[in-house]
Design a protein around this motif. Structure first.
Motif, PDB file in Angstrom:
ATOM      1  N   GLY A  78       0.817  -1.206   0.000  1.00  9.87           N
ATOM      2  CA  GLY A  78       0.000   0.000   0.000  1.00  9.87           C
ATOM      3  C   GLY A  78       0.855   1.263   0.000  1.00  9.87           C
ATOM      4  N   LEU A  79       1.843   1.282   0.878  1.00 11.99           N
ATOM      5  CA  LEU A  79       2.755   2.425   0.922  1.00 11.99           C
ATOM      6  C   LEU A  79       3.574   2.532  -0.354  1.00 11.99           C
ATOM      7  CD1 LEU A  79       4.233   2.724   4.541  1.00 11.99           C
ATOM      8  CD2 LEU A  79       3.337   4.575   3.114  1.00 11.99           C
ATOM      9  N   LEU A  80       4.031   1.381  -0.863  1.00 13.65           N
ATOM     10  CA  LEU A  80       4.839   1.392  -2.081  1.00 13.65           C
ATOM     11  C   LEU A  80       4.040   1.923  -3.261  1.00 13.65           C
ATOM     12  CD1 LEU A  80       7.558   0.660  -3.344  1.00 13.65           C
ATOM     13  CD2 LEU A  80       6.662  -1.635  -3.778  1.00 13.65           C
ATOM     14  N   ALA A  81       2.781   1.527  -3.365  1.00 14.23           N
ATOM     15  CA  ALA A  81       1.927   2.034  -4.443  1.00 14.23           C
ATOM     16  C   ALA A  81       1.768   3.550  -4.353  1.00 14.23           C
ATOM     17  CB  ALA A  81       0.557   1.356  -4.394  1.00 14.23           C
ATOM     18  N   SER A  82       1.639   4.062  -3.140  1.00 13.77           N
ATOM     19  CA  SER A  82       1.507   5.505  -2.957  1.00 13.77           C
ATOM     20  C   SER A  82       2.798   6.234  -3.311  1.00 13.77           C
ATOM     21  CB  SER A  82       1.105   5.828  -1.515  1.00 13.77           C
ATOM     22  OG  SER A  82      -0.229   5.452  -1.275  1.00 13.77           O
ATOM     23  N   VAL A  83       3.931   5.629  -2.986  1.00 15.32           N
ATOM     24  CA  VAL A  83       5.221   6.226  -3.345  1.00 15.32           C
ATOM     25  C   VAL A  83       5.357   6.307  -4.869  1.00 15.32           C
ATOM     26  CG1 VAL A  83       7.723   5.853  -3.328  1.00 15.32           C
ATOM     27  CG2 VAL A  83       6.404   5.576  -1.228  1.00 15.32           C
ATOM     28  N   GLN A 135      -4.474   3.379   1.156  1.00 11.68           N
ATOM     29  CA  GLN A 135      -5.739   3.033   1.811  1.00 11.68           C
ATOM     30  C   GLN A 135      -6.356   1.758   1.226  1.00 11.68           C
ATOM     31  OE1 GLN A 135      -5.950   6.514   0.406  1.00 11.68           O
ATOM     32  NE2 GLN A 135      -5.081   7.400   2.266  1.00 11.68           N
ATOM     33  N   ILE A 136      -6.357   1.639  -0.096  1.00 13.04           N
ATOM     34  CA  ILE A 136      -7.106   0.572  -0.759  1.00 13.04           C
ATOM     35  C   ILE A 136      -6.469  -0.801  -0.552  1.00 13.04           C
ATOM     36  CG2 ILE A 136      -7.932  -0.288  -2.983  1.00 13.04           C
ATOM     37  CD1 ILE A 136      -8.200   2.641  -3.844  1.00 13.04           C
ATOM     38  N   ILE A 137      -5.163  -0.903  -0.738  1.00 17.39           N
ATOM     39  CA  ILE A 137      -4.519  -2.218  -0.604  1.00 17.39           C
ATOM     40  C   ILE A 137      -4.585  -2.736   0.840  1.00 17.39           C
ATOM     41  CG2 ILE A 137      -2.331  -3.471  -0.834  1.00 17.39           C
ATOM     42  CD1 ILE A 137      -1.712  -1.749  -3.258  1.00 17.39           C
ATOM     43  N   PRO A 138      -4.317  -1.922   1.873  1.00 17.11           N
ATOM     44  CA  PRO A 138      -4.523  -2.420   3.240  1.00 17.11           C
ATOM     45  C   PRO A 138      -5.975  -2.812   3.523  1.00 17.11           C
ATOM     46  CG  PRO A 138      -3.058  -0.551   3.291  1.00 17.11           C
ATOM     47  CD  PRO A 138      -3.584  -0.640   1.888  1.00 17.11           C
ATOM     48  N   LEU A 139      -6.939  -2.126   2.926  1.00 21.94           N
ATOM     49  CA  LEU A 139      -8.341  -2.518   3.104  1.00 21.94           C
ATOM     50  C   LEU A 139      -8.588  -3.915   2.527  1.00 21.94           C
ATOM     51  CD1 LEU A 139     -10.403   0.738   2.399  1.00 21.94           C
ATOM     52  CD2 LEU A 139     -10.273  -0.550   4.543  1.00 21.94           C
ATOM     53  N   ILE A 140      -7.957  -4.211   1.392  1.00 19.85           N
ATOM     54  CA  ILE A 140      -8.071  -5.555   0.821  1.00 19.85           C
ATOM     55  C   ILE A 140      -7.450  -6.574   1.770  1.00 19.85           C
ATOM     56  CG2 ILE A 140      -7.335  -7.054  -1.079  1.00 19.85           C
ATOM     57  CD1 ILE A 140      -7.467  -4.567  -2.899  1.00 19.85           C
ATOM     58  N   GLY A 141      -6.272  -6.230   2.318  1.00 16.45           N
ATOM     59  CA  GLY A 141      -5.624  -7.128   3.273  1.00 16.45           C
ATOM     60  C   GLY A 141      -6.463  -7.348   4.516  1.00 16.45           C
ATOM     61  N   LEU A 142      -7.117  -6.293   4.996  1.00 14.53           N
ATOM     62  CA  LEU A 142      -7.986  -6.405   6.172  1.00 14.53           C
ATOM     63  C   LEU A 142      -9.187  -7.296   5.870  1.00 14.53           C
ATOM     64  CD1 LEU A 142      -8.290  -5.342   9.084  1.00 14.53           C
ATOM     65  CD2 LEU A 142      -9.669  -3.474   8.157  1.00 14.53           C
ATOM     66  N   TRP A 143      -9.753  -7.143   4.679  1.00 16.42           N
ATOM     67  CA  TRP A 143     -10.879  -7.982   4.269  1.00 16.42           C
ATOM     68  C   TRP A 143     -10.475  -9.445   4.199  1.00 16.42           C
ATOM     69  CZ3 TRP A 143     -11.542 -10.587  -0.577  1.00 16.42           C
ATOM     70  CH2 TRP A 143     -12.812 -11.164  -0.745  1.00 16.42           C
ATOM     71  N   LEU A 144      -9.282  -9.709   3.690  1.00 18.36           N
ATOM     72  CA  LEU A 144      -8.808 -11.092   3.593  1.00 18.36           C
ATOM     73  C   LEU A 144      -8.552 -11.703   4.968  1.00 18.36           C
ATOM     74  CD1 LEU A 144      -6.347 -10.793   0.558  1.00 18.36           C
ATOM     75  CD2 LEU A 144      -8.495 -12.076   0.628  1.00 18.36           C
ATOM     76  N   LEU A 145      -8.179 -10.880   5.934  1.00 23.28           N
ATOM     77  CA  LEU A 145      -7.972 -11.393   7.293  1.00 23.28           C
ATOM     78  C   LEU A 145      -9.261 -11.966   7.875  1.00 23.28           C
ATOM     79  CD1 LEU A 145      -5.598  -8.786   9.002  1.00 23.28           C
ATOM     80  CD2 LEU A 145      -5.062 -11.137   8.358  1.00 23.28           C
ATOM     81  N   GLY A 146     -10.382 -11.458   7.436  1.00 24.38           N
ATOM     82  CA  GLY A 146     -11.664 -11.966   7.922  1.00 24.38           C
ATOM     83  C   GLY A 146     -12.082 -13.274   7.277  1.00 24.38           C
ATOM     84  N   LYS A 147     -11.382 -13.704   6.243  1.00 20.21           N
ATOM     85  CA  LYS A 147     -11.691 -14.964   5.567  1.00 20.21           C
ATOM     86  C   LYS A 147     -10.930 -16.102   6.251  1.00 20.21           C
ATOM     87  CE  LYS A 147     -14.213 -12.696   2.697  1.00 20.21           C
ATOM     88  NZ  LYS A 147     -15.687 -12.803   2.764  1.00 20.21           N
ATOM     89  N   VAL A 152      -2.870 -11.050  -1.547  1.00 20.67           N
ATOM     90  CA  VAL A 152      -2.413  -9.673  -1.356  1.00 20.67           C
ATOM     91  C   VAL A 152      -1.416  -9.296  -2.450  1.00 20.67           C
ATOM     92  CG1 VAL A 152      -1.006  -8.178   0.122  1.00 20.67           C
ATOM     93  CG2 VAL A 152      -2.853  -9.519   1.120  1.00 20.67           C
ATOM     94  N   TRP A 153      -0.500 -10.208  -2.752  1.00 23.87           N
ATOM     95  CA  TRP A 153       0.457  -9.965  -3.835  1.00 23.87           C
ATOM     96  C   TRP A 153      -0.272  -9.781  -5.159  1.00 23.87           C
ATOM     97  CZ3 TRP A 153       6.023 -10.367  -4.429  1.00 23.87           C
ATOM     98  CH2 TRP A 153       6.709 -10.373  -3.198  1.00 23.87           C
ATOM     99  N   LEU A 154      -1.254 -10.628  -5.413  1.00 22.76           N
ATOM    100  CA  LEU A 154      -2.022 -10.549  -6.655  1.00 22.76           C
ATOM    101  C   LEU A 154      -2.777  -9.225  -6.748  1.00 22.76           C
ATOM    102  CD1 LEU A 154      -3.265 -11.716  -9.233  1.00 22.76           C
ATOM    103  CD2 LEU A 154      -4.951 -12.896  -7.799  1.00 22.76           C
ATOM    104  N   ALA A 155      -3.444  -8.834  -5.666  1.00 22.40           N
ATOM    105  CA  ALA A 155      -4.197  -7.578  -5.658  1.00 22.40           C
ATOM    106  C   ALA A 155      -3.260  -6.385  -5.848  1.00 22.40           C
ATOM    107  CB  ALA A 155      -4.967  -7.438  -4.347  1.00 22.40           C
ATOM    108  N   SER A 156      -2.100  -6.434  -5.212  1.00 18.27           N
ATOM    109  CA  SER A 156      -1.144  -5.327  -5.330  1.00 18.27           C
ATOM    110  C   SER A 156      -0.592  -5.222  -6.743  1.00 18.27           C
ATOM    111  CB  SER A 156       0.003  -5.526  -4.331  1.00 18.27           C
ATOM    112  OG  SER A 156      -0.486  -5.617  -3.014  1.00 18.27           O
ATOM    113  N   GLY A 157      -0.256  -6.367  -7.338  1.00 17.87           N
ATOM    114  CA  GLY A 157       0.236  -6.356  -8.711  1.00 17.87           C
ATOM    115  C   GLY A 157      -0.806  -5.829  -9.683  1.00 17.87           C
ATOM    116  N   THR A 158      -2.049  -6.223  -9.476  1.00 20.96           N
ATOM    117  CA  THR A 158      -3.146  -5.736 -10.323  1.00 20.96           C
ATOM    118  C   THR A 158      -3.333  -4.233 -10.150  1.00 20.96           C
ATOM    119  OG1 THR A 158      -4.259  -7.884 -10.122  1.00 20.96           O
ATOM    120  CG2 THR A 158      -5.580  -6.019 -10.881  1.00 20.96           C
TER     121      THR A 158
END
Length: 232
Positions: free
Chosen positions: A71-76, A139-151, A163-169
């Motif tokens: 998430g931070l890397l994408a913002s950078v 914001q968006i990538i950590p939200l995806i990670g948080l959602w996956l934690l609930g699975k 998470v890697w797949l979502a970030s690459g996409t």
């Protein structure tokens, strides 16, 4: 502090009835734009430093750690992409009286018809689209990670791969939008090349997500791999 400085400069320029970005019309405007540039550079350096520190820090669970890192890397990357807007247009290079340095619109001057709310150009390329997406990766990538934690049915390894797949996409979407804008295309007026690239991105992301989330497919692929390993 740097963000506060940028907001103050933008507000002061708005109160003067003029633009803040790329404005070199007078001494006050040049000072405001340069001050904003220094503040933005300081913000970017702090973000890059936080990304580096987070890459070295041990965070658990590991899927959450990678969601924060990416998430931070994408913002950078998204913030750095804003530097493309500082290129001079051909018209600016030919004008001896430099009143504007850089532009977010590709193929026309800034200030044309824009989409509702965002005001992105309706008829030409707009680099703010990719810049916006990149900046909000934090914001968006950590939200995806948080959602996956609930699975809970997913193992930690599979959550990490997702998470890697979502970030690459996400980064691929940023690159696609930047490429589209640099070719002078409005967001809602993609040409055939853009549509083909977007379709391939959706297809690859969809298939890989389905393979990862489908237990039966995953087990079948693992069994197939084990058979190949035994025969080899």
């Amino acid at each position: 502090m740097s963000i506060a400085i940028e907001i103050i400069v933008i507000d002061l320029q708005a109160a003067r009835g003029t633009t803040s970005h790329f404005n070199m019309a007078g001494p006050i405007d040049r000072t405001a734009f340069i001050t904003m540039g220094v503040a933005i550079a300081a913000i970017w350096l702090s973000m890059a430093s936080m990304t580096y520190a987070l890459m070295r820090q041990q965070v658990q669970p590991i899927s959450w750690a990678w969601a924060l890192r990416f998430g931070l890397l994408a913002s950078v990357v998204g913030a750095a992409g804003g530097g493309i807007m500082l290129r001079q247009t051909p018209e600016q290079k030919q004008n001896p009286e430099l009143k504007q340095f850089g532009s977010h619109t590709v193929g026309a001057p800034d200030g044309g018809p824009g989409l509702p709310i965002a005001n992105w150009s309706e008829d030409h390329g707009d680099l703010r689209v990719a810049h916006f997406l990149g900046l909000h990766g934090v914001q968006i990538i950590p939200l995806i990670g948080l959602w996956l934690l609930g699975k809970k049915r997913l193992s930690e390894l599979r959550r990490t791969r997702l998470v890697w797949l979502a970030s690459g996409t996400y980064v691929a979407c940023f690159a696609l939008l930047a490429w589209q804008a640099l070719r002078g295309q409005a967001l809602l007026q993609p040409d055939r090349k853009t549509l083909v690239a977007a379709s391939l991105l959706v297809f690859v992301a969809g298939v890989t997500s389905w393979l990862e989330l489908s237990p039966r497919t995953f087990l079948a692929l693992r069994t197939w791999a084990e058979v190949l390993e035994v025969r080899s």
